[in-house]
Scaffold this active site. Structure first.
Site, mmCIF file in Angstrom:
data_model
loop_
_atom_site.group_PDB
_atom_site.id
_atom_site.type_symbol
_atom_site.label_atom_id
_atom_site.label_comp_id
_atom_site.label_asym_id
_atom_site.label_seq_id
_atom_site.Cartn_x
_atom_site.Cartn_y
_atom_site.Cartn_z
ATOM 1 N N CYS A 201 0.872 -1.176 0.000
ATOM 2 C CA CYS A 201 0.000 0.000 0.000
ATOM 3 C C CYS A 201 0.901 1.214 0.000
ATOM 4 C CB CYS A 201 -0.914 0.002 1.225
ATOM 5 S SG CYS A 201 -1.969 1.465 1.343
ATOM 6 N N GLU B 261 -3.420 0.862 -6.050
ATOM 7 C CA GLU B 261 -2.448 -0.184 -6.346
ATOM 8 C C GLU B 261 -2.120 -0.111 -7.823
ATOM 9 O OE1 GLU B 261 0.283 -1.940 -5.810
ATOM 10 O OE2 GLU B 261 -0.786 -2.432 -3.952
#
Length: 246
Positions: A2, A104
């Site tokens: 992340c 992402e």
């Protein structure tokens, strides 16, 4: 992994979801990046939850100089309890990191294509985080890292890892410093239901941390995607649970 996330929307919803009153006034953020400061939820006096501002990139209290070690932005939930960098915070200083969604990147033949993953409905994600305190010449520096876990069914076509997302019924236990047993803590960080998430590709402007604004979370049309990204789109759509009809 992340590496970017967003936090925006009515603060009344933050108050309702996290049970905090009052909620501090801060601007909408669409591109929170490592080394930046953002709000996290901690256990205050008497167990009441509260927001504090912390820097993204963990700096443990035992580090003598901030530049002598890397400041990780992520930690694997499977091994954090055993790693010297994370084990104290994993046992005693867990936090909730409120997020409207996270980004992402999918590697294609010629570029990296960003995706935005957000909750269905009007909720926020509560990412599982670790908090540290470092005492320096200018006072206390609060810093945090976001825990990651294996991807669920929705995330798997995009990336093999995803942030730990804590469910509301586990908020109190997650931030409770008296809950220290590693197996129990990992149990609180169980798999988040893919049916409560949605994912879509967005523009590449989010790759620059200086860019901000709601346009960063606008979905791309199919015609704007590279071939490699289209393949991933198809895979994600095939695995994405459909919403039940009323």
């Amino acid at each position: 992994m992340c590496g970017r996330y967003a936090l925006y929307g009515p603060q009344s919803r933050l108050r309702e979801q996290f049970g905090i009153e009052p909620v501090p006034d801060w601007p909408d953020r669409y591109n929170i990046a490592p080394s930046q400061t953002a709000p996290v939820v901690v256990a205050g006096e008497g167990g009441a939850r509260q927001f504090v501002q912390a820097k993204w990139g963990l700096l443990p209290s035992w580090v003598k100089e901030p530049g002598e070690r890397a400041q990780p932005i992520n930690a694997r939930v499977e091994t954090a309890a055993e790693k010297p960098m994370f084990r104290h915070a994993f046992g005693k200083r867990r936090v909730l990191v409120p997020a409207s969604g996270f980004y992402e990147w999918v590697v294609t033949a010629d570029h990296k294509q960003p995706w935005f993953i957000r909750p269905r409905g009007d909720d926020f994600f509560a990412l599982g985080g670790l908090l540290e305190h470092w005492e320096g010449p200018d006072g206390t520096v609060l810093s945090y890292a976001v825990l990651t876990t294996a991807a669920n069914e929705l995330m798997a076509p995009i990336h093999e890892r995803m942030p730990v997302i804590i469910q509301p019924e586990n908020y109190a236990a997650w931030v409770d410093p008296e809950v220290t047993e590693a197996g129990l803590v990992r149990g609180l960080a169980g798999t988040f239901p893919p049916a409560r998430m949605q994912a879509f590709p967005v523009g590449r402007a989010v790759g620059n941390p200086r860019n901000e604004g709601p346009g960063l979370v606008e979905p791309l049309a199919q015609g704007e995607l590279a071939q490699g990204s289209r393949l991933r789109v198809s895979a994600a759509q095939e695995r994405r649970p459909r919403r039940a009809k009323n």
